[in-house]
Scaffold this motif. Structure first.
Motif, PDB file in Angstrom:
ATOM      1  N   UNK A  37      -5.863  -2.865  10.670  1.00 11.05           N
ATOM      2  CA  UNK A  37      -6.716  -4.007  11.009  1.00 11.05           C
ATOM      3  C   UNK A  37      -8.159  -3.765  10.570  1.00 11.05           C
ATOM      4  N   UNK A  38      -8.650  -2.573  10.842  1.00 11.77           N
ATOM      5  CA  UNK A  38     -10.027  -2.241  10.469  1.00 11.77           C
ATOM      6  C   UNK A  38     -10.180  -2.228   8.947  1.00 11.77           C
ATOM      7  N   UNK A  39      -9.185  -1.684   8.248  1.00  9.10           N
ATOM      8  CA  UNK A  39      -9.225  -1.651   6.780  1.00  9.10           C
ATOM      9  C   UNK A  39      -9.261  -3.060   6.196  1.00  9.10           C
ATOM     10  N   UNK A  40      -8.562  -3.989   6.841  1.00  4.87           N
ATOM     11  CA  UNK A  40      -8.568  -5.374   6.367  1.00  4.87           C
ATOM     12  C   UNK A  40      -9.979  -5.943   6.379  1.00  4.87           C
ATOM     13  N   UNK A  41     -10.718  -5.653   7.451  1.00  4.68           N
ATOM     14  CA  UNK A  41     -12.105  -6.115   7.535  1.00  4.68           C
ATOM     15  C   UNK A  41     -12.965  -5.477   6.449  1.00  4.68           C
ATOM     16  N   UNK A  42     -12.846  -4.151   6.274  1.00  2.00           N
ATOM     17  CA  UNK A  42     -13.661  -3.456   5.273  1.00  2.00           C
ATOM     18  C   UNK A  42     -13.353  -3.968   3.873  1.00  2.00           C
ATOM     19  N   UNK A  43     -12.079  -4.192   3.596  1.00  3.96           N
ATOM     20  CA  UNK A  43     -11.670  -4.651   2.269  1.00  3.96           C
ATOM     21  C   UNK A  43     -12.153  -6.063   1.971  1.00  3.96           C
ATOM     22  N   UNK A  44     -12.659  -6.743   2.974  1.00  4.47           N
ATOM     23  CA  UNK A  44     -13.153  -8.097   2.788  1.00  4.47           C
ATOM     24  C   UNK A  44     -14.364  -8.200   1.879  1.00  4.47           C
ATOM     25  N   UNK A  45     -15.015  -7.064   1.560  1.00  5.69           N
ATOM     26  CA  UNK A  45     -16.176  -7.117   0.661  1.00  5.69           C
ATOM     27  C   UNK A  45     -15.760  -7.085  -0.811  1.00  5.69           C
ATOM     28  N   UNK A  46     -14.489  -6.814  -1.091  1.00  5.31           N
ATOM     29  CA  UNK A  46     -14.020  -6.757  -2.482  1.00  5.31           C
ATOM     30  C   UNK A  46     -14.042  -8.169  -3.074  1.00  5.31           C
ATOM     31  N   UNK A  47     -14.542  -8.279  -4.304  1.00  2.91           N
ATOM     32  CA  UNK A  47     -14.633  -9.580  -4.958  1.00  2.91           C
ATOM     33  C   UNK A  47     -13.778  -9.613  -6.233  1.00  2.91           C
ATOM     34  N   UNK A  48     -13.407 -10.804  -6.624  1.00  2.17           N
ATOM     35  CA  UNK A  48     -12.499 -11.002  -7.760  1.00  2.17           C
ATOM     36  C   UNK A  48     -13.081 -10.398  -9.041  1.00  2.17           C
ATOM     37  N   UNK A  49     -12.252  -9.610  -9.712  1.00  2.00           N
ATOM     38  CA  UNK A  49     -12.543  -8.967 -11.001  1.00  2.00           C
ATOM     39  C   UNK A  49     -13.622  -7.893 -10.910  1.00  2.00           C
ATOM     40  N   UNK A  50     -14.111  -7.581  -9.712  1.00  2.00           N
ATOM     41  CA  UNK A  50     -15.167  -6.585  -9.565  1.00  2.00           C
ATOM     42  C   UNK A  50     -14.590  -5.287  -8.976  1.00  2.00           C
ATOM     43  N   UNK A  51     -14.935  -4.125  -9.536  1.00  2.00           N
ATOM     44  CA  UNK A  51     -14.343  -2.859  -9.079  1.00  2.00           C
ATOM     45  C   UNK A  51     -14.796  -2.469  -7.679  1.00  2.00           C
ATOM     46  N   UNK A  52     -13.983  -1.647  -7.024  1.00  2.00           N
ATOM     47  CA  UNK A  52     -14.335  -1.078  -5.727  1.00  2.00           C
ATOM     48  C   UNK A  52     -14.128   0.429  -5.801  1.00  2.00           C
ATOM     49  N   UNK A  53     -15.150   1.184  -5.422  1.00  2.00           N
ATOM     50  CA  UNK A  53     -15.090   2.642  -5.389  1.00  2.00           C
ATOM     51  C   UNK A  53     -14.787   3.067  -3.955  1.00  2.00           C
ATOM     52  N   UNK A  54     -13.777   3.909  -3.783  1.00  2.00           N
ATOM     53  CA  UNK A  54     -13.363   4.296  -2.431  1.00  2.00           C
ATOM     54  C   UNK A  54     -13.399   5.806  -2.252  1.00  2.00           C
ATOM     55  N   UNK A  55     -13.662   6.225  -1.016  1.00  2.00           N
ATOM     56  CA  UNK A  55     -13.666   7.635  -0.664  1.00  2.00           C
ATOM     57  C   UNK A  55     -12.289   8.101  -0.251  1.00  2.00           C
ATOM     58  N   UNK A  56     -12.256   9.144   0.563  1.00  2.00           N
ATOM     59  CA  UNK A  56     -10.983   9.724   1.001  1.00  2.00           C
ATOM     60  C   UNK A  56     -10.399   8.904   2.152  1.00  2.00           C
ATOM     61  N   UNK A  57      -9.660   7.884   1.803  1.00  2.00           N
ATOM     62  CA  UNK A  57      -9.059   7.019   2.803  1.00  2.00           C
ATOM     63  C   UNK A  57      -7.675   7.516   3.191  1.00  2.00           C
ATOM     64  N   UNK A  58      -7.267   7.226   4.413  1.00  2.00           N
ATOM     65  CA  UNK A  58      -5.905   7.533   4.821  1.00  2.00           C
ATOM     66  C   UNK A  58      -4.934   6.659   4.028  1.00  2.00           C
ATOM     67  N   UNK A  59      -3.685   7.060   4.030  1.00  2.00           N
ATOM     68  CA  UNK A  59      -2.667   6.300   3.289  1.00  2.00           C
ATOM     69  C   UNK A  59      -2.608   4.859   3.774  1.00  2.00           C
ATOM     70  N   UNK A  60      -2.681   4.659   5.108  1.00  2.00           N
ATOM     71  CA  UNK A  60      -2.594   3.312   5.671  1.00  2.00           C
ATOM     72  C   UNK A  60      -3.777   2.445   5.235  1.00  2.00           C
ATOM     73  N   UNK A  61      -4.978   3.033   5.256  1.00  2.00           N
ATOM     74  CA  UNK A  61      -6.172   2.287   4.866  1.00  2.00           C
ATOM     75  C   UNK A  61      -6.170   1.973   3.380  1.00  2.00           C
ATOM     76  N   UNK A  62      -5.780   2.959   2.578  1.00  2.00           N
ATOM     77  CA  UNK A  62      -5.771   2.761   1.129  1.00  2.00           C
ATOM     78  C   UNK A  62      -4.777   1.684   0.724  1.00  2.00           C
ATOM     79  N   UNK A  63      -3.665   1.606   1.411  1.00  2.00           N
ATOM     80  CA  UNK A  63      -2.674   0.570   1.105  1.00  2.00           C
ATOM     81  C   UNK A  63      -3.256  -0.831   1.286  1.00  2.00           C
ATOM     82  N   UNK A  64      -4.007  -1.022   2.360  1.00  2.00           N
ATOM     83  CA  UNK A  64      -4.621  -2.321   2.627  1.00  2.00           C
ATOM     84  C   UNK A  64      -5.675  -2.634   1.568  1.00  2.00           C
TER      85      UNK A  64
END
Length: 395
Positions: free
Chosen positions: A173-200
């Motif tokens: 649920x928390x990952x869903x909120x964080x992922x809300x900043x991702x925009x169409x065609x624009x890259x997202x750089x991520x740190x060491x996320x758990x498997x569950x968070x990275x999947x979202x």
């Protein structure tokens, strides 16, 4: 209440709500009244549980080293609200913020405190016509008032349990909120996320045709910001700068700038062997513990601690108890502060005490290292020039 905001609200008769109301309708309406200042310039957007401020500071340093003008919007403040809005590493002046607040007093859309400050930041950044503006989400991501921008790149340093009353009680649920900043065609750089968070995050990115970038951790850079987690944050900033600058990116300039980057309250040595670190949830406490183990593996540790209500203080205590058996719990001037007696009763150490912030005096112990941690608001109170804690050290 954001520290220092009341003086501007009172002066210009601005009525706002101090509560948190996630959503974009109000901020979007207010920004339209102001001529949409958030649509001017190139933005970077950060969301995540921990690491946002450090990553933003690293990235700002890199971009400035490449002779670009940079704005930063941090959350929360360190000393007062002026340091939440920075131009090329310097807090906005009271005169400039006052002028913007005068304009904001004419906005008819009802806002929260944080929405008001967010709008002020966008106006100030537009006035400076900056090359890049780095925006840190206040809480969550998708429904945070900063999420009205269309950034060149998004950064999510970490995702863990925090603000569960607003963001949900699971990592997904928390990952869903964080992922809300991702925009169409624009890259997202991520740190060491758990498997569950990275999947979202990956699923959200896939829907938006956005590339997910997982950089390699730096291994050879000497940083002023201490702790192994800061190497991760620095690597995120480095990768984001590569994406933003393209052929204009200089590895040498970037690495040199990283070695000088600094941010208050990130394992900051305020006096010899007295460190301030704003660890207020389980993940940040884990990072603090790793830093202590790395730097002081055989030294006794004194933990001075105070937190806000609603934080997972039990998990923070369990982490800190692995490196210390000496605790001082602090009552400090903030209506949101958790009573120190609750921390005291939850703590398993036999060497513990409760003090008010104005009674805290340093113990000059040649063996012991003091770590003051928990709420940034506690650290700010203690750092104030009138604090006996600081006066005693300075004398």
């Amino acid at each position: 209440m954001i520290i220092g905001l009341e003086q501007y609200k009172t002066k210009w008769n601005i009525q706002t709500d101090s509560a948190i109301h996630p959503g974009l309708e109000a901020i979007t309406s207010a920004l339209e009244e102001l001529g949409n200042p958030h649509k001017a310039g190139k933005f970077v957007h950060l969301a995540g549980t921990n690491g946002k401020g450090s990553t933003a500071t690293f990235l700002s340093a890199i971009l400035q080293a490449h002779e670009h003008s940079v704005g930063n919007f941090y959350s929360p403040c360190i000393e007062n609200l002026h340091d939440q809005i920075q131009i090329d590493g310097k807090p906005v002046s009271s005169d400039e913020l006052d002028l913007v607040m005068k304009q904001l007093s004419m906005v008819t859309t009802p806002l929260t405190d944080f929405e008001l400050l967010t709008a002020a930041a966008f106006m100030i950044f537009r006035n400076h016509a900056l090359d890049f503006t780095i925006i840190e989400a206040g809480m969550g991501g998708g429904l945070d008032s900063t999420n009205v921008i269309h950034p060149e790149i998004a950064i999510i340093p970490s995702i863990s349990m925090d603000h569960t009353n607003f963001l949900g009680t699971t990592i997904e649920e928390i990952a869903w909120h964080k992922a809300g900043i991702i925009k169409k065609w624009k890259p997202v750089v991520v740190g060491k996320l758990t498997h569950e968070a990275l999947e979202i995050v990956q699923a959200t990115a896939n829907d938006l045709h956005a590339e997910v970038i997982q950089p390699q951790e730096l291994a050879t850079v000497q940083l002023k910001l201490k702790g192994p987690h800061q190497l991760v944050n620095a690597s995120l900033a480095l990768e984001a700068a590569r994406e933003l600058l393209g052929a204009g990116f200089s590895e040498q300039k970037a690495l040199q700038s990283l070695s000088f980057a600094h941010i208050a309250y990130r394992f900051e040595e305020v006096f010899p062997e007295v460190f301030f670190d704003g660890a207020h949830n389980k993940a940040s406490a884990e990072a603090l513990v790793e830093t202590i183990k790395q730097l002081f593996p055989n030294r006794p540790i004194h933990i001075v601690m105070g937190v806000l209500k609603g934080k997972d203080y039990a998990s923070v205590l369990r982490q800190l108890e692995t490196v210390s058996d000496h605790f001082t719990f602090v009552d400090f001037d903030d209506s949101r502060a958790l009573p120190a007696e609750i921390l005291f009763s939850e703590n398993s150490s036999k060497r513990k005490t409760i003090l008010n912030w104005y009674d805290i005096l340093p113990v000059h112990d040649n063996e012991e290292v003091t770590i003051v941690t928990g709420s940034i608001y506690l650290l700010t109170v203690l750092r104030n020039s009138t604090s006996p804690f600081f006066q005693c050290y300075q004398s």
